[in-house]
Design an enzyme around this catalytic site. Sequence first.
Site, short mmCIF file in Angstrom:
data_model
loop_
_atom_site.label_atom_id
_atom_site.label_comp_id
_atom_site.label_asym_id
_atom_site.label_seq_id
_atom_site.Cartn_x
_atom_site.Cartn_y
_atom_site.Cartn_z
N LYS A 23 0.83 -1.22 0.00
CA LYS A 23 0.00 0.00 0.00
C LYS A 23 0.86 1.26 0.00
O LYS A 23 0.66 2.16 -0.82
CB LYS A 23 -0.91 0.01 1.24
CG LYS A 23 -1.60 1.36 1.46
CD LYS A 23 -2.49 1.36 2.69
CE LYS A 23 -1.80 1.80 3.96
NZ LYS A 23 -1.74 3.25 4.18
N ASN A 24 1.79 1.33 0.95
CA ASN A 24 2.51 2.59 1.10
C ASN A 24 3.50 2.86 -0.03
O ASN A 24 3.87 4.01 -0.27
CB ASN A 24 3.16 2.68 2.48
CG ASN A 24 2.10 2.84 3.58
OD1 ASN A 24 0.95 3.20 3.28
ND2 ASN A 24 2.45 2.57 4.81
N CYS A 117 -5.37 8.00 8.69
CA CYS A 117 -5.77 7.49 10.00
C CYS A 117 -5.49 8.51 11.10
O CYS A 117 -4.47 9.20 11.08
CB CYS A 117 -5.01 6.20 10.29
SG CYS A 117 -5.59 4.82 9.29
N ARG A 122 0.25 14.33 13.22
CA ARG A 122 0.73 14.20 11.84
C ARG A 122 1.01 15.55 11.17
O ARG A 122 0.41 15.89 10.13
CB ARG A 122 -0.23 13.34 11.02
CG ARG A 122 -0.50 12.01 11.70
CD ARG A 122 -1.27 11.03 10.86
NE ARG A 122 -0.42 10.29 9.95
CZ ARG A 122 -0.87 9.29 9.19
NH1 ARG A 122 -2.11 8.94 9.23
NH2 ARG A 122 -0.04 8.65 8.39
N ASP A 305 3.25 0.26 12.38
CA ASP A 305 2.05 -0.30 11.75
C ASP A 305 1.77 -1.75 12.16
O ASP A 305 0.69 -2.27 11.89
CB ASP A 305 2.16 -0.24 10.21
CG ASP A 305 2.19 1.19 9.70
OD1 ASP A 305 1.77 2.09 10.45
OD2 ASP A 305 2.63 1.40 8.56
N ARG A 397 -9.41 0.14 3.37
CA ARG A 397 -8.47 1.15 2.86
C ARG A 397 -7.12 0.54 2.54
O ARG A 397 -6.42 1.00 1.64
CB ARG A 397 -8.26 2.26 3.91
CG ARG A 397 -9.35 3.29 3.93
CD ARG A 397 -8.94 4.45 4.78
NE ARG A 397 -7.53 4.78 4.54
CZ ARG A 397 -6.75 5.46 5.35
NH1 ARG A 397 -7.23 5.90 6.48
NH2 ARG A 397 -5.51 5.70 5.04
#
Length: 419
Positions: A23-24, A117, A122, A305, A397
């Site tokens: 994903k990232n 999220c 952040r 994560d 997601r």
Amino acid sequence: MIEKLRIQGGVRLKGEVAVSGGKNAAVAIIPAALLAHSPCTIENLPDIDDVHVLIDMLRWLGAGVEFQDGVMQIDPTTVDKYQPPYDLSSRMRASYYLAPVLLGLFGCAEVPMPGGCDIGARPIDQTIKGMTALGADVRVERGVLYVSTMGLSGSEVYLDMPSVGATVNTMLTAVSARGNTIIYNGAKEPHIVDLANFLNSMGARIKGAGTDVIRVMGGRPLHGSNYAVIPDQIETGTLMIAAAATGGDVVITGAIPTHMEALSAKLLEMGVYVGEDDDRIHIRSDGNLRAVNIKTQVYPGFPTDLQQPMAALLCTANGSSTITETIFENRFRYLEELKRMGADIRVFGRTAVVDGIDRLIAAPVTATDLRAGASMIVAGLMAEGITDIYGVNYILRGYDGIDRKLRSLGAKVEMVLRG
Ligand code: EPU
């Protein structure tokens, strides 16, 4: 419309499962493709909501995008807008990777501040620092990130912390800047290396990705390329933890074992068998696990994560474990959900103490963010009874077909539709 994920716990996972693309990595590589002067083909992409939101954004900006069976064709030659809309940008963190890309194409961009999220404040000060050093004017006004430039030129950037987002944004700016950029204290995560490899396949010249000094020789014309994204490190880890949590015997294929070293070491310490062979990781456990202490760190340390799914595993380990979260200040909210299932957990600032209990008991729980969802899944697989997990939108997601993959290993898991 999916209402919840239902898991009948207590089944030992058994068999072989293939991991999806990262994903990232995907969410950085897809926007980067817009920098090419000709079409790109990107393979091994996960079929997840974050990727679909990016597709909508790219199409909105004017790009041609086709996506099927994990393969995306992107034609960037028709992009004619530099203001992605709020309703799409606010749905994911990586939307702000479009800012340096559109800046490189148009000399300006207006990107609503990213969502993602809710795991901490952040801030984006390091992105602003990196882009500013390369000649961009950057300001945030009423929730929109405005960037513009009269000309980008290479420079030296020292990041105050090895932020993934800031490293991506600075690299993406640097490839469009004339001359050399050196990023000191950059992030070393596998997805940073993958982005650099993708940009290099397009004709960029980036060296040192994967170390904390990244050198970019900017200003080179970039062409389309054919590229396959790396496997998802966090999905691999989630499946490894799920296998260990159920006393299972599982082989995960299409993985990169060296990306998993921090987790593998902890699982070995807990008494889990971890075998590695080329792109396969074998996990076998008798379910009798020792307590361990984990501390999240930037790569190659233990990934934040995986902190959440790991917490579920520690709930029934023998003894007392500690989890120290050093990356995000608000990544313990989900522990309240584990406590509903009987977990014995106390939080002292940034450290959680998990005292092992005999078993978790099923309860209705909510995924408060993506990896909290992974934690609930692991807990549901371990628990006695039927666990209903709400907030499935977070899980979708970032996990491609997680219910299907777990079912293929024997788990009793189903998505339940509303009404
Ligand atoms: N930070 C700052 N200033 C900045 C940037 C970051 O203070 O300008 C701080 C953050 O507040 C945080 C730390 O630095 O405390 C690390 O943040 P980083 O920028 O590295 O994280 P990110 O880019 O926002 C990415 C992943 C996250 C993953 C983190 C850490 C993407 C799209 N997201 O976030 O993934 O947790 O790196 O590895 O790549 C997930 O997949 O569930 C997820 C949240």
